[in-house]
Design an enzyme around this catalytic site. Structure first.
Site, mmCIF file in Angstrom:
data_model
loop_
_atom_site.group_PDB
_atom_site.id
_atom_site.type_symbol
_atom_site.label_atom_id
_atom_site.label_comp_id
_atom_site.label_asym_id
_atom_site.label_seq_id
_atom_site.Cartn_x
_atom_site.Cartn_y
_atom_site.Cartn_z
ATOM 1 N N HIS A 208 0.888 -1.314 0.042
ATOM 2 C CA HIS A 208 -0.037 -0.131 -0.058
ATOM 3 C C HIS A 208 0.758 1.383 0.010
ATOM 4 O O HIS A 208 0.378 2.348 -0.201
ATOM 5 C CB HIS A 208 -0.954 0.074 1.494
ATOM 6 C CG HIS A 208 -0.205 0.295 2.568
ATOM 7 N ND1 HIS A 208 0.436 -0.706 3.282
ATOM 8 C CD2 HIS A 208 -0.053 1.542 2.960
ATOM 9 C CE1 HIS A 208 1.124 -0.107 4.196
ATOM 10 N NE2 HIS A 208 0.866 1.198 4.285
HETATM 11 C C1 UD1 Z 1 -1.753 5.820 5.350
HETATM 12 C C2 UD1 Z 1 -0.610 6.350 5.633
HETATM 13 C C3 UD1 Z 1 0.342 5.447 6.014
HETATM 14 C C4 UD1 Z 1 0.077 4.053 6.468
HETATM 15 C C5 UD1 Z 1 -1.277 3.682 5.995
HETATM 16 C C6 UD1 Z 1 -1.674 2.606 6.606
HETATM 17 C C7 UD1 Z 1 -0.287 8.768 5.428
HETATM 18 C C8 UD1 Z 1 0.540 9.897 4.902
HETATM 19 N N1 UD1 Z 1 -0.031 7.590 5.181
HETATM 20 O O1 UD1 Z 1 -1.661 5.700 3.850
HETATM 21 O O2 UD1 Z 1 1.699 5.982 6.318
HETATM 22 O O3 UD1 Z 1 1.106 3.237 6.216
HETATM 23 O O4 UD1 Z 1 -2.202 4.624 6.125
HETATM 24 O O5 UD1 Z 1 -2.619 1.678 6.050
HETATM 25 O O6 UD1 Z 1 -0.956 9.236 6.454
HETATM 26 N N2 UD1 Z 1 -9.261 4.743 1.176
HETATM 27 C C9 UD1 Z 1 -10.113 4.142 1.044
HETATM 28 N N3 UD1 Z 1 -11.071 3.525 2.372
HETATM 29 C C10 UD1 Z 1 -10.179 3.871 3.481
HETATM 30 C C11 UD1 Z 1 -9.088 4.218 3.478
HETATM 31 C C12 UD1 Z 1 -8.525 4.848 2.236
HETATM 32 O O7 UD1 Z 1 -10.847 3.937 0.083
HETATM 33 O O8 UD1 Z 1 -10.960 3.743 4.454
HETATM 34 C C13 UD1 Z 1 -8.473 5.193 -0.250
HETATM 35 C C14 UD1 Z 1 -8.750 6.466 -0.687
HETATM 36 O O9 UD1 Z 1 -8.847 6.530 -1.943
HETATM 37 C C15 UD1 Z 1 -7.525 7.316 -0.151
HETATM 38 C C16 UD1 Z 1 -6.439 6.420 -0.158
HETATM 39 O O10 UD1 Z 1 -7.018 5.078 -0.165
HETATM 40 O O11 UD1 Z 1 -7.464 8.355 -0.845
HETATM 41 C C17 UD1 Z 1 -5.230 6.742 0.521
HETATM 42 O O12 UD1 Z 1 -5.499 6.636 1.668
HETATM 43 P P1 UD1 Z 1 -4.830 7.696 2.954
HETATM 44 O O13 UD1 Z 1 -5.319 7.551 4.136
HETATM 45 O O14 UD1 Z 1 -4.632 8.879 2.341
HETATM 46 O O15 UD1 Z 1 -3.371 6.936 2.662
HETATM 47 P P2 UD1 Z 1 -2.880 5.461 2.875
HETATM 48 O O16 UD1 Z 1 -2.440 4.939 1.583
HETATM 49 O O17 UD1 Z 1 -4.030 4.682 3.616
HETATM 50 N N1 UDP Z 2 -3.543 -5.538 8.942
HETATM 51 C C1 UDP Z 2 -4.907 -5.999 8.928
HETATM 52 N N2 UDP Z 2 -5.768 -6.362 7.830
HETATM 53 C C2 UDP Z 2 -5.065 -6.283 6.535
HETATM 54 C C3 UDP Z 2 -4.064 -5.809 6.419
HETATM 55 C C4 UDP Z 2 -3.045 -5.508 7.484
HETATM 56 O O1 UDP Z 2 -5.440 -6.259 10.117
HETATM 57 O O2 UDP Z 2 -6.048 -6.732 5.444
HETATM 58 C C5 UDP Z 2 -2.938 -5.208 10.010
HETATM 59 C C6 UDP Z 2 -1.632 -5.985 10.121
HETATM 60 O O3 UDP Z 2 -1.727 -6.932 10.695
HETATM 61 C C7 UDP Z 2 -0.939 -4.829 10.690
HETATM 62 C C8 UDP Z 2 -1.457 -3.302 10.476
HETATM 63 O O4 UDP Z 2 -2.668 -3.858 9.957
HETATM 64 O O5 UDP Z 2 -0.984 -4.733 12.290
HETATM 65 C C9 UDP Z 2 -0.638 -2.932 9.398
HETATM 66 O O6 UDP Z 2 -1.215 -1.620 9.076
HETATM 67 P P1 UDP Z 2 -0.718 -1.248 7.270
HETATM 68 O O7 UDP Z 2 -0.119 -2.190 6.894
HETATM 69 O O8 UDP Z 2 -2.020 -0.590 6.876
HETATM 70 O O9 UDP Z 2 0.033 0.066 7.869
HETATM 71 P P2 UDP Z 2 1.629 0.358 8.294
HETATM 72 O O10 UDP Z 2 2.048 -0.676 9.445
HETATM 73 O O11 UDP Z 2 2.565 0.029 7.057
HETATM 74 O O12 UDP Z 2 1.667 1.913 8.723
#
Ligand code: UD1
Ligand code: UDP
Length: 373
Positions: A208
């Site tokens: 992601h």
């Molecule tokens: C964010 C964090 C990242 C973290 C990740 C965990 C920032 C800059 N990034 O990245 O550090 O590792 O969360 O998962 O804060 N979206 C949905 N539904 C949701 C959430 C997101 O559709 O419930 C989609 C939307 O199109 C959104 C995109 O994902 O614009 C990105 O979401 P965003 O929260 O901006 O960044 P992440 O890639 O999730």
């Molecule tokens: N995770 C989860 N379901 C999923 C993918 C990840 O519960 O489908 C959990 C995973 O076990 C870990 C956390 O989400 O504890 C990690 O989150 P993510 O990879 O979104 O973010 P990051 O740690 O890179 O910031």
């Protein structure tokens, strides 16, 4: 009573906050009240609600419903809304986690109001300033009064930046979480059966990170690698909504071969899948460490990692995003055995307790000298 406002917004923050919040309720209820603020950054049921329910996290008092948009817009809207909450609640502390835009907004809003900030997961560095997370964590650390480091590498990073005041080496709350849920997940999750997977005979993948998903070349290489691996071993990919969208937009979703793409899974299912996997391929911070906690070989599809111990100890292969390098690491991890682990570099499994104790102690000290922390 010490009043803490906790700011969360993204999936990994719910999981980390679950550990601290449970400790607050079970061990410090007579000293501390916690108000949870959900910024709304992650909002799908399977990215948010499911974690609150499954991990028994109290319902947030505030949901700011702020998500999407460019970084500046998202953070700016959060800053304004968090500030309003802090003016209303007047907490003694603001507690923030990790390195997301929600973390940054919480730190900035609190610091401008002279409310002390406690940062869980302080001191991590990738040394890649193109990562939004690196910017967020550096600013959050700079604004924090208490900096809770998960590892000695994090403490050393801060020392190299000249920061030692308020730095506390407490261990990793994710290790607390792993110890708490590992057996529960094995017993309660039906994910293996429902996905038709056999213990020890599949690869688990997640992807992601912006540096991979927003770069068509890197995303293409990762897709190629996963597709190749799926020809010899089942690969399951619980897909982040960001990645689902970008794969569909680029047409790369058609090139995933036999990869089993599923919606994001609830936490207990994820923990069960991680423990049962033969190998884990990921660009997630949390998943790298969980692979380590559960003794599963990990291939990290990034150019650098903040969790250097997993690599130094030989349990994590840092390979970037080239299909060839990922595939080679996959072949190697099929043969190699994991070196034995003498002692966890992630603390004693009581990071949450250390964190809350230190916040309480710091509040006691500041009231003894008649001022704020
Ligand atoms: C964010 C964090 C990242 C973290 C990740 C965990 C920032 C800059 N990034 O990245 O550090 O590792 O969360 O998962 O804060 N979206 C949905 N539904 C949701 C959430 C997101 O559709 O419930 C989609 C939307 O199109 C959104 C995109 O994902 O614009 C990105 O979401 P965003 O929260 O901006 O960044 P992440 O890639 O999730
Ligand atoms: N995770 C989860 N379901 C999923 C993918 C990840 O519960 O489908 C959990 C995973 O076990 C870990 C956390 O989400 O504890 C990690 O989150 P993510 O990879 O979104 O973010 P990051 O740690 O890179 O910031």
């Amino acid at each position: 009573m010490i009043k803490i406002v906790t700011i969360v917004g993204a999936r990994p923050q719910f999981i980390k906050a679950a550990a601290v919040s449970r400790c607050l309720r079970n061990e410090f209820a007579d000293r501390v009240t916690e108000i949870l603020v959900h910024t709304g950054q992650h909002y799908d049921d399977n990215m948010s609600t499911v974690f609150f329910e499954e991990l028994d996290i109290p319902h947030p008092k505030y949901n700011l419903e702020i998500s999407g948009g460019h970084h500046g817009a998202m953070t700016g809207r959060m800053l304004e809304a968090v500030e309003r909450v802090l003016l209303e609640e007047k907490p003694d502390w603001v507690l923030i986690y990790g390195d997301t835009n929600s973390t940054l907004a919480g730190a900035l809003a609190a610091a401008k109001l002279h409310i002390p900030v406690a940062h869980v997961e302080a001191g991590l560095r990738s040394f890649n300033m193109r990562m939004p997370e690196e910017i967020n964590r550096i600013v959050a650390d700079r604004l924090s009064t208490l900096l809770f480091c998960p590892t000695s590498a994090a403490v050393a990073n801060l020392a190299n930046e000249g920061v030692s005041a308020g730095v506390e080496s407490v261990g990793d709350v994710m290790f607390d979480v792993a110890l708490f849920y590992r057996e529960r997940a094995r017993k309660q999750s039906a994910a293996l059966a429902s996905l038709g997977l056999v213990e020890g005979a599949f690869a688990l993948a997640t992807c992601h990170r912006a540096e991979n998903t927003d770069d068509p070349d890197r995303l293409g290489e990762i897709v190629t690698a996963l597709a190749e691996i799926s020809a010899s071993l089942p690969v399951v990919l619980p897909i982040h909504p960001r990645t689902r969208k970008l794969l569909a937009d680029s047409g790369l979703d058609k090139k995933l071969g036999n990869v089993k793409v599923v919606d994001p899974v609830p936490f207990l299912d994820m923990v069960a899948l991680e423990q049962a996997a033969k190998v884990i391929l990921t660009d997630s911070g949390g998943v790298q460490k969980e692979a380590f906690f559960y003794g599963v070989p990990c291939i990290t599809m990034r150019d650098e990692t903040e969790w250097v111990e997993t690599v130094d100890l030989g349990w994590n292969r840092l390979v970037g995003a080239s299909a060839m390098a990922i595939d080679k690491a996959f072949q190697d991890s099929m043969q190699g055995k994991l070196p034995p682990l003498a002692k966890s570099p992630y603390g004693d499994g009581n990071a949450a307790r250390h964190i809350v104790s230190r916040i309480v102690q710091s509040s006691d000290q500041s009231s003894a000298i008649g001022g704020r922390t």
